[in-house]
Design a protein around this motif. Sequence first.
Motif, mmCIF file in Angstrom:
data_model
loop_
_atom_site.group_PDB
_atom_site.id
_atom_site.type_symbol
_atom_site.label_atom_id
_atom_site.label_comp_id
_atom_site.label_asym_id
_atom_site.label_seq_id
_atom_site.Cartn_x
_atom_site.Cartn_y
_atom_site.Cartn_z
ATOM 1 N N MET A 185 0.683 -1.257 -0.108
ATOM 2 C CA MET A 185 0.046 0.112 -0.034
ATOM 3 C C MET A 185 0.891 1.240 0.022
ATOM 4 N N ALA A 186 1.762 1.443 1.074
ATOM 5 C CA ALA A 186 2.798 2.424 0.968
ATOM 6 C C ALA A 186 3.298 2.661 -0.586
ATOM 7 N N GLY A 187 3.864 1.638 -1.241
ATOM 8 C CA GLY A 187 4.309 1.795 -2.652
ATOM 9 C C GLY A 187 3.290 2.480 -3.357
ATOM 10 N N ASN A 188 2.216 1.997 -3.514
ATOM 11 C CA ASN A 188 1.088 2.146 -4.409
ATOM 12 C C ASN A 188 0.594 3.685 -4.237
ATOM 13 N N LEU A 189 0.678 4.251 -2.940
ATOM 14 C CA LEU A 189 0.279 5.594 -2.528
ATOM 15 C C LEU A 189 1.121 6.653 -3.166
ATOM 16 N N GLN A 190 2.284 6.219 -3.658
ATOM 17 C CA GLN A 190 3.238 7.265 -4.319
ATOM 18 C C GLN A 190 2.752 7.706 -5.604
ATOM 19 N N VAL A 191 1.582 7.113 -5.999
ATOM 20 C CA VAL A 191 0.788 7.602 -7.331
ATOM 21 C C VAL A 191 0.161 8.834 -7.068
ATOM 22 N N GLU A 232 6.369 10.541 -12.234
ATOM 23 C CA GLU A 232 7.720 10.135 -11.770
ATOM 24 C C GLU A 232 7.875 9.245 -10.606
ATOM 25 N N ALA A 233 7.165 9.567 -9.504
ATOM 26 C CA ALA A 233 7.525 8.913 -8.140
ATOM 27 C C ALA A 233 7.116 7.569 -8.414
ATOM 28 N N ILE A 234 5.859 7.161 -8.762
ATOM 29 C CA ILE A 234 5.223 5.892 -8.939
ATOM 30 C C ILE A 234 6.190 5.085 -10.005
ATOM 31 N N ASN A 235 6.359 5.592 -10.956
ATOM 32 C CA ASN A 235 7.178 4.714 -11.906
ATOM 33 C C ASN A 235 8.604 4.632 -11.767
ATOM 34 N N TYR A 286 2.025 4.509 -13.795
ATOM 35 C CA TYR A 286 0.727 5.582 -13.472
ATOM 36 C C TYR A 286 -0.133 5.572 -14.338
ATOM 37 N N ALA A 287 0.186 5.367 -15.727
ATOM 38 C CA ALA A 287 -0.988 5.169 -16.792
ATOM 39 C C ALA A 287 -1.766 4.013 -16.410
ATOM 40 N N MET A 288 -1.280 2.968 -16.103
ATOM 41 C CA MET A 288 -1.706 1.877 -16.126
ATOM 42 C C MET A 288 -2.837 1.978 -14.947
ATOM 43 N N LEU A 289 -2.466 2.434 -13.878
ATOM 44 C CA LEU A 289 -3.427 2.548 -12.698
ATOM 45 C C LEU A 289 -4.622 3.430 -13.011
ATOM 46 N N GLY A 344 -6.510 3.596 2.923
ATOM 47 C CA GLY A 344 -5.257 3.556 1.991
ATOM 48 C C GLY A 344 -5.325 3.035 0.726
ATOM 49 N N ASN A 345 -5.811 1.762 0.717
ATOM 50 C CA ASN A 345 -5.893 1.267 -0.599
ATOM 51 C C ASN A 345 -7.177 1.751 -1.465
ATOM 52 N N CYS A 346 -8.362 1.933 -0.790
ATOM 53 C CA CYS A 346 -9.400 2.418 -1.596
ATOM 54 C C CYS A 346 -9.435 4.030 -2.196
ATOM 55 N N SER A 347 -8.515 4.720 -1.412
ATOM 56 C CA SER A 347 -8.091 5.875 -1.784
ATOM 57 C C SER A 347 -7.752 6.198 -3.123
ATOM 58 N N ILE A 348 -7.003 5.271 -3.582
ATOM 59 C CA ILE A 348 -6.271 5.272 -5.051
ATOM 60 C C ILE A 348 -7.227 5.243 -6.007
ATOM 61 N N PRO A 349 -8.149 4.074 -6.106
ATOM 62 C CA PRO A 349 -9.319 3.950 -7.076
ATOM 63 C C PRO A 349 -10.349 5.011 -7.164
ATOM 64 N N LEU A 350 -10.759 5.453 -5.885
ATOM 65 C CA LEU A 350 -11.633 6.422 -5.564
ATOM 66 C C LEU A 350 -11.205 7.685 -6.023
ATOM 67 N N ALA A 351 -10.018 8.085 -5.767
ATOM 68 C CA ALA A 351 -9.437 9.244 -6.139
ATOM 69 C C ALA A 351 -9.334 9.245 -7.868
ATOM 70 N N ILE A 352 -8.958 8.283 -8.540
ATOM 71 C CA ILE A 352 -8.838 8.171 -10.004
ATOM 72 C C ILE A 352 -10.255 8.247 -10.534
ATOM 73 N N LEU A 353 -11.288 7.589 -9.926
ATOM 74 C CA LEU A 353 -12.546 7.602 -10.743
ATOM 75 C C LEU A 353 -13.114 8.827 -10.361
ATOM 76 N N ALA A 354 -12.898 9.616 -9.272
ATOM 77 C CA ALA A 354 -13.365 10.978 -9.119
ATOM 78 C C ALA A 354 -12.758 11.907 -10.126
ATOM 79 N N GLY A 355 -11.767 11.522 -10.658
ATOM 80 C CA GLY A 355 -10.782 12.483 -11.796
ATOM 81 C C GLY A 355 -9.938 13.348 -10.822
ATOM 82 N N LEU A 356 -9.779 13.168 -9.439
ATOM 83 C CA LEU A 356 -8.699 13.929 -8.896
ATOM 84 C C LEU A 356 -6.868 13.877 -9.135
ATOM 85 N N LEU A 357 -6.934 12.578 -9.941
ATOM 86 C CA LEU A 357 -5.314 12.494 -10.482
ATOM 87 C C LEU A 357 -5.496 12.793 -11.855
#
Length: 231
Positions: A33-39, A44-47, A148-151, A211-224
């Motif tokens: 989770m800590a690694g994925n949160l770098q998205v 640059e960070a996650i890649n 990053y693009a894949m996520l 922590g884990n759910c914050s990633i897909p929810l942020a992406i789905l909401a267009g925050l990234l």
Amino acid sequence: MGWLRKTLNSSIGMKWLMAISGVLLSLFVLAHMAGNLQVFLGPEAINHYADNLQHLGALLWIMRIGLLTVFVTHAVAAVRLTQLNNAARPVKYAVHTPQVSRYSSRTMIYGGFFLLFFVLYHLAHFTLGFTHPEHFALHDAQGRHDVYAMLVLGFRQPLVVALYIAAMGALMLHLQHGVSSFFQTLGANSPKYNHIFRAAGPVYSAIIFIGNCSIPLAILAGLLPYPVVGH
């Protein structure tokens, strides 16, 4: 091999195997989770993080094989412990009304099978690239695998996000019971600290879930930001 046969036929031995393998898996989930949160820090960070992992070479495969061994050990111990418990109570209760056990403890085995299905899907999606090969083949401007693009592209799909959140819910229930049970298996029993041991599972599982759910929810909401797709 007598010790192995004795362990496999002992509920105490199975509980110890489940506890030790469960702790190792719980630590992996936290590190993953800590690694994925770098998205949230950007492409640059996650890649860069993912590229460093790939450059571990043989060590990465040793870690993967070790993790797989721990996962299989945990699953086998869970099934074997269920068999031993059923054998100890061949006649089921006519009416079974749980008084003490939590819902999470009573659904551990079913949640485990659901998590197994999710892990296989997760590997096919993000590690092996079977489900979305067009995303898996993307590279950034530096020629690195574009995680990053894949996520972002993967989690723009509501169905994928729904499956992911459901799996995190199952994981939360699993950790909620498993982490607290670890202290009980160790024999840790103190009126002064029991409330801490009981709270450890719910707190830890909530951190992992959020922590884990914050990633897909942020992406789905267009925050990234939507990725600039490479080649």
